[in-house]
Design an enzyme around this catalytic site. Structure first.
Site, PDB file in Angstrom:
ATOM      1  N   GLU A   1      -5.434   3.201  18.264  1.00 45.45           N
ATOM      2  CA  GLU A   1      -6.642   3.222  17.699  1.00 45.45           C
ATOM      3  C   GLU A   1      -7.622   4.152  18.092  1.00 45.45           C
ATOM      4  O   GLU A   1      -8.282   4.610  17.498  1.00 45.45           O
ATOM      5  CB  GLU A   1      -7.069   1.750  17.199  1.00 45.45           C
ATOM      6  CG  GLU A   1      -6.198   0.850  16.198  1.00 45.45           C
ATOM      7  CD  GLU A   1      -5.817   1.496  14.857  1.00 45.45           C
ATOM      8  OE1 GLU A   1      -6.608   2.425  14.238  1.00 45.45           O
ATOM      9  OE2 GLU A   1      -4.807   1.048  14.144  1.00 45.45           O
TER      10      GLU A   1
ATOM     11  N   SER B   1      14.213 -27.316 -33.412  1.00 48.78           N
ATOM     12  CA  SER B   1      13.655 -28.170 -34.157  1.00 48.78           C
ATOM     13  C   SER B   1      12.329 -28.684 -33.833  1.00 48.78           C
ATOM     14  O   SER B   1      11.418 -29.053 -34.514  1.00 48.78           O
ATOM     15  CB  SER B   1      14.807 -29.467 -34.309  1.00 48.78           C
ATOM     16  OG  SER B   1      15.847 -29.129 -35.056  1.00 48.78           O
TER      17      SER B   1
END
Length: 680
Positions: free
Chosen positions: A96, A366
């Site tokens: 980094e 149903s």
């Protein structure tokens, strides 16, 4: 005047021109020094802003108990620099910020190189941020790519370098940086990925971990191990170039396999499907980004009842085979408030996160019939005494161009006239289709919309038998209107959302509407309680219930349903296979016991209450054989029946031997007259 003395011929002294340039340079240098001094003084005395430290967003149940942190919430464990592996420190600096110990917050050479690339490509893509700048960005700024953000980032970096030592900055960075899957800081990430503390990491693990912050999702070894290994190789190369390690060690480490600790499972976490649903809703309500939901420290208070949720999960686990593929879904709503009290989207969240509560791919069978009968009662087309023949029947529709031939389950018919209560009790399909032919399928669709069903429904006779897919959520919402005395409240999952300071960002204001009359809801409920009577489709679970309950089962070749309610809860249960595989008769019988088990356990602390009888209901004894008012002369089939006021029978049954009033099949509508003419 001599030529030498003319103005045009006068030669300026070289020493005069040099003096002017020296003056200009001295002035510029002085201004630069003054500006630098002013800037240094400003940096020295202007304080840093308050750091924005990510905080977990928590989801609470209705009693304020923590259900979960949102997936991707903050997992942070702060440690001292000495508690972090030297390998990770070296790998992080190499990957980094190679000149970390040489610059003062800004790497001028790197910045100029990045600026040149940005100018050449007319973009702001080049990074060149130092560790200090990255720390400043994470503490004080957003991640947007703008020049103003870059300037602020540089400013705060300089201030950090002025205030803290290099090791202090590195320690803060390694405790602050995001490593994916909700892990912030090296310690939390080490435990998450490798199951060990940050100080115990070896070189291979350190190089892999140091590579993750560049793209936490892309380089996650849990999600993309190959990409994580490729990034690890890049970090090891950087360490070799900075002389942190030699070529031989770098090559050896690249070949090592790194053991990755499995992600923690959600087992033991209550209501994971509900948590996902809440996260989705919160994002919609706030119109915000993922970062605020994950890191904003929000407090989301939900409607869920943890005790009821546990009862729902246990009821499903008890009924489903332990190692099978049979799935189930359950959702339960308080009809008085619309609050979702329990939600189970499947049998195993870790294996499949699909929430079947919202699946609009299942035919309700149903269990859809109460919506049909609510329509017929509302239209005064059918009452409890309306009678149709239960026998194989052909139905013509679409101007007699189409024929529909329904059948009863296992081809069982009464081969005679039956009333509405018997039709509901035994789930007679012929009666249901006769009813929809009377009332019209368009009216049934309008009723379904009023009740909260949004799925596609076509105006055809088969609609009566629940042939169009709907979700368990829609069914629970529709039945909540019957349970709530005809009043339907829009289902609610989130009560309020507050930020980290307690400021309310969202507060639920559910819409409530009287969709059917209280009298109609009561009459329908009274009829639906018959399914638990002897001969009813839910009689086998009646012994499990100790309180007034109404409901309806539904079975198709691939789906089993039971949707029912008490005055306190409306609950929808579905059982089946994800790919529509045919269910066995035994599997079809699992939905009703789940409903019964859940309802009893969820309401264990609630005193049973009857459904309140509102105004507009007439209860009178009728002769079930004829549908007429019962008298002392015909007590054999005497039953108490409920009617909407004004629809109760007015004629009395006659004693044996006396003539009965002429009965017409299914009433006197033009359709039935036409059918009788056709049969004759």
């Amino acid at each position: 005047m001599s030529r030498e003395m003319t103005g045009t011929d006068v030669k300026r002294s070289p020493s005069g021109r040099g003096s002017r340039w020296l003056w200009l340079l001295a002035t510029a240098f002085s201004l630069f020094v003054l500006a630098a001094a002013s800037l240094a003084a400003f940096i020295q005395f202007v304080p840093l802003p308050v750091a924005s430290i990510p905080q977990s967003t928590t989801i609470l149940d209705s009693e304020g108990r923590v259900l979960a942190a949102l997936q991707g919430g903050v997992n942070r464990r702060t440690v001292a620099l000495r508690q972090i592996s030297p390998w990770l420190i070296k790998a992080t600096i190499a990957a980094e910020d190679r000149r970390f110990y040489e610059h003062s917050g800004l790497d001028v050479r790197g910045l100029m190189r990045a600026a040149w690339v940005d100018v050449r490509h007319l973009s702001k893509e080049q990074g060149a941020s130092t560790l200090t700048q990255q720390l400043a960005r994470n503490l004080y700024l957003s991640h947007e790519r703008t020049w103003s953000r870059k300037l602020k980032e540089a400013w705060y970096a300089a201030k950090l370098e002025q205030r803290f030592s290099k090791d202090e900055i590195l320690e803060m960075y390694l405790n602050q940086i995001y490593y994916g899957h909700g892990a912030y800081g090296a310690e939390a990430a080490s435990l998450l990925y490798f199951g060990k503390h940050a100080g115990e990491l070896n070189l291979a693990e350190s190089a892999m971990l140091a590579g993750i912050p560049k793209g936490p999702r892309y380089y996650s070894p849990h999600l993309h191990y190959g990409q994580a290994k490729a990034r690890q190789a890049t970090v090891l190369q950087a360490m070799q170039e900075t002389r942190s390690i030699g070529a031989a060690l770098a090559a050896k480490t690249k070949r090592e396999e790194v053991f990755i600790q499995p992600l923690p499972k959600s087992k033991g976490q209550l209501a994971p499907y509900f948590v996902d649903y809440v996260r989705k809703l919160a994002s919609q309500y706030l119109g915000t980004d993922e970062k605020l939901l994950s890191e904003g420290g929000l407090q989301i208070t939900t409607t869920l009842d943890s005790r009821m949720q546990k009862a729902a999960e246990d009821a499903i686990a008890k009924q489903l085979p332990e190692n099978g593929e049979l799935q189930a879904a359950l959702v339960s709503i308080d009809p008085s408030t619309g609050y979702i009290k329990a939600m189970v989207g499947g049998r195993d969240y870790d294996k499949n996160q699909f929430n079947r509560v919202f699946a609009k791919t299942r035919q309700p069978g149903s269990s859809f019939k109460p919506i049909l009968y609510a329509t017929a009662l509302d239209e005064r087309t059918v009452t409890a005494t309306t009678r149709f023949r239960s026998e194989p029947t052909l139905f013509y529709y679409d101007d007699y161009r189409k024929i529909y031939r329904p059948s009863n389950y296992n081809d069982r018919y009464f081969n005679g006239e039956i009333g509405l209560r018997q039709a509901i009790r035994s789930s007679d399909n012929i009666y249901a289709v006769n009813t929809i032919m009377q009332v019209g399928p368009e009216e049934v669709i309008r009723m379904a919309r009023r009740l909260g069903v949004t799925s596609r429904l076509d105006a055809v006779p088969s609609l009566a038998l629940g042939t169009f897919p709907v979700s368990p959520f829609e069914m629970a919402s529709a039945y909540s209107a019957f349970a709530g005395g005809g009043s339907r409240t829009e289902p609610v999952a989130i009560l309020r959302i507050a930020d980290r300071n307690g400021r309310v960002l969202f507060s639920a204001k559910p819409r409530k509407e009287q969709v059917v009359s209280p009298a109609l809801a009561y009459v329908l409920t009274d009829l639906m309680r018959s399914v638990f009577d002897t001969g009813g489709t839910a009689h086998r679970i009646s012994h499990l219930l100790t309180r007034p309950v109404a409901g309806k089962s539904g079975t198709t070749p691939s789906d089993a349903w039971f949707v029912g309610y008490t005055p306190e809860l409306a609950t929808s249960v579905w059982v089946g296979y994800d790919r529509g595989r045919t269910i066995t008769q035994s599997e079809a019988h699992r939905a009703a016991p789940i409903f019964a088990d859940f309802t009893e356990r969820a309401l264990a602390n609630v005193v049973p209450h009857p459904f309140p009888e509102p105004e507009g209901v007439v209860r009178t004894y009728i002769d079930s054989a004829t549908g007429l008012l019962a008298t002392a002369d015909c007590p054999k089939h005497r039953v108490l029946e409920s009617f909407l006021a004004g629809t109760e029978p007015t004629e009395s049954c006659a004693p044996a031997g006396e003539s009965q009033p002429e009965k017409t099949e299914g009433g006197s509508s033009w359709w039935n007259k036409l059918r009788r003419w056709w049969k004759s």
